[in-house]
Design a protein around this motif. Sequence first.
Motif, PDB file in Angstrom:
ATOM      1  N   ARG A  87      34.036  35.840  46.813  1.00 23.31           N
ATOM      2  CA  ARG A  87      34.430  36.826  48.389  1.00 23.31           C
ATOM      3  C   ARG A  87      34.772  35.951  48.962  1.00 23.31           C
ATOM      4  O   ARG A  87      36.009  36.404  49.788  1.00 23.31           O
ATOM      5  CB  ARG A  87      33.158  36.799  49.038  1.00 23.31           C
ATOM      6  CG  ARG A  87      32.134  38.097  48.472  1.00 23.31           C
ATOM      7  CD  ARG A  87      30.714  39.084  49.041  1.00 23.31           C
ATOM      8  NE  ARG A  87      30.187  40.038  48.662  1.00 23.31           N
ATOM      9  CZ  ARG A  87      28.808  40.230  49.150  1.00 23.31           C
ATOM     10  NH1 ARG A  87      28.432  39.790  50.024  1.00 23.31           N
ATOM     11  NH2 ARG A  87      28.243  41.514  48.754  1.00 23.31           N
ATOM     12  N   LEU A  90      38.716  35.858  47.746  1.00 28.45           N
ATOM     13  CA  LEU A  90      39.039  37.110  47.645  1.00 28.45           C
ATOM     14  C   LEU A  90      39.547  37.147  48.820  1.00 28.45           C
ATOM     15  O   LEU A  90      40.732  37.840  49.388  1.00 28.45           O
ATOM     16  CB  LEU A  90      38.659  38.576  46.901  1.00 28.45           C
ATOM     17  CG  LEU A  90      38.876  39.621  47.654  1.00 28.45           C
ATOM     18  CD1 LEU A  90      40.305  39.767  46.352  1.00 28.45           C
ATOM     19  CD2 LEU A  90      37.973  40.718  46.720  1.00 28.45           C
ATOM     20  N   ALA A  91      39.218  36.632  50.426  1.00 31.06           N
ATOM     21  CA  ALA A  91      38.814  37.008  51.436  1.00 31.06           C
ATOM     22  C   ALA A  91      40.484  36.103  51.937  1.00 31.06           C
ATOM     23  O   ALA A  91      41.557  36.175  52.512  1.00 31.06           O
ATOM     24  CB  ALA A  91      38.109  36.363  52.152  1.00 31.06           C
ATOM     25  N   VAL A  94      43.202  38.054  50.262  1.00 30.44           N
ATOM     26  CA  VAL A  94      44.186  38.568  50.498  1.00 30.44           C
ATOM     27  C   VAL A  94      44.307  38.504  51.993  1.00 30.44           C
ATOM     28  O   VAL A  94      45.429  39.163  52.442  1.00 30.44           O
ATOM     29  CB  VAL A  94      42.405  40.251  50.699  1.00 30.44           C
ATOM     30  CG1 VAL A  94      43.329  41.148  52.111  1.00 30.44           C
ATOM     31  CG2 VAL A  94      41.944  40.649  49.267  1.00 30.44           C
ATOM     32  N   GLY A  97      48.591  37.930  51.664  1.00 24.13           N
ATOM     33  CA  GLY A  97      49.300  38.774  51.101  1.00 24.13           C
ATOM     34  C   GLY A  97      49.785  39.669  52.666  1.00 24.13           C
ATOM     35  O   GLY A  97      50.383  40.027  52.413  1.00 24.13           O
ATOM     36  N   LEU A  98      48.435  39.776  53.465  1.00 22.26           N
ATOM     37  CA  LEU A  98      48.668  40.578  54.069  1.00 22.26           C
ATOM     38  C   LEU A  98      49.831  39.644  55.219  1.00 22.26           C
ATOM     39  O   LEU A  98      50.412  40.293  55.673  1.00 22.26           O
ATOM     40  CB  LEU A  98      47.586  41.089  55.526  1.00 22.26           C
ATOM     41  CG  LEU A  98      46.780  41.684  54.666  1.00 22.26           C
ATOM     42  CD1 LEU A  98      45.570  42.345  55.102  1.00 22.26           C
ATOM     43  CD2 LEU A  98      47.975  43.461  54.111  1.00 22.26           C
TER      44      LEU A  98
END
Length: 206
Positions: A87, A90-91, A94, A97-98
């Motif tokens: 997790r 992944l955070a 993400v 990417g943002l």
Amino acid sequence: MTEAPSPGIKTRPLTRVAKRSSGDRTSLGRATVIGSTLVMLAAFALALKVGPIPIDLLSALSRFGSTPDDPAAIREQIVLYDIRLPRAVLAVLVGGGLALSGALMQGLFRNPLAEPGIVGVSSGAAFAAIFVIVLGGSLAPGYVAAFGGFAIPVAAFFGSLITLFVLYGISTRSGQTSVATMLLAGIAITALANAATGIFVFISTD
């Protein structure tokens, strides 16, 4: 007595040099990147450590690759490596990417106010996703069968991409992007996409 400058030598006003040096934000940007990286690493460590089951990261890392005999240590390893670590990674991915997407969008439109919620990209993604949810099984069963559980995120991605191309085509003329036109077009696209999304929500069933 002061000597007159030679006719062949060009002098620069001191005020212009001072103004240019004061506008240089390289050091500020470097400090921001370093500070943000440190904050991200601290948040990553807290995400691994803090929770319903507190974990001692140093002892857990020292047992990496081995199978402990203590049931409490086994539980800590399962929570750390099977739940929290994926997790947290992944955070980070993400969030990165943002951030990259936001920087690319602002650079593309040459406007620091460019943001997916303002220019309609988020609304276009939501419309494409709800279209697949409501009508994907009847209008595009092959697409849903091909992508399976990824049908909705793939549709949202292409919906946002199409919206971005439409917005760029509307607001750009002769290689120049109009900020005012971009914002107005983004507001209009957001309104249309939200209206269409509301219609699909209204006609949808459980």
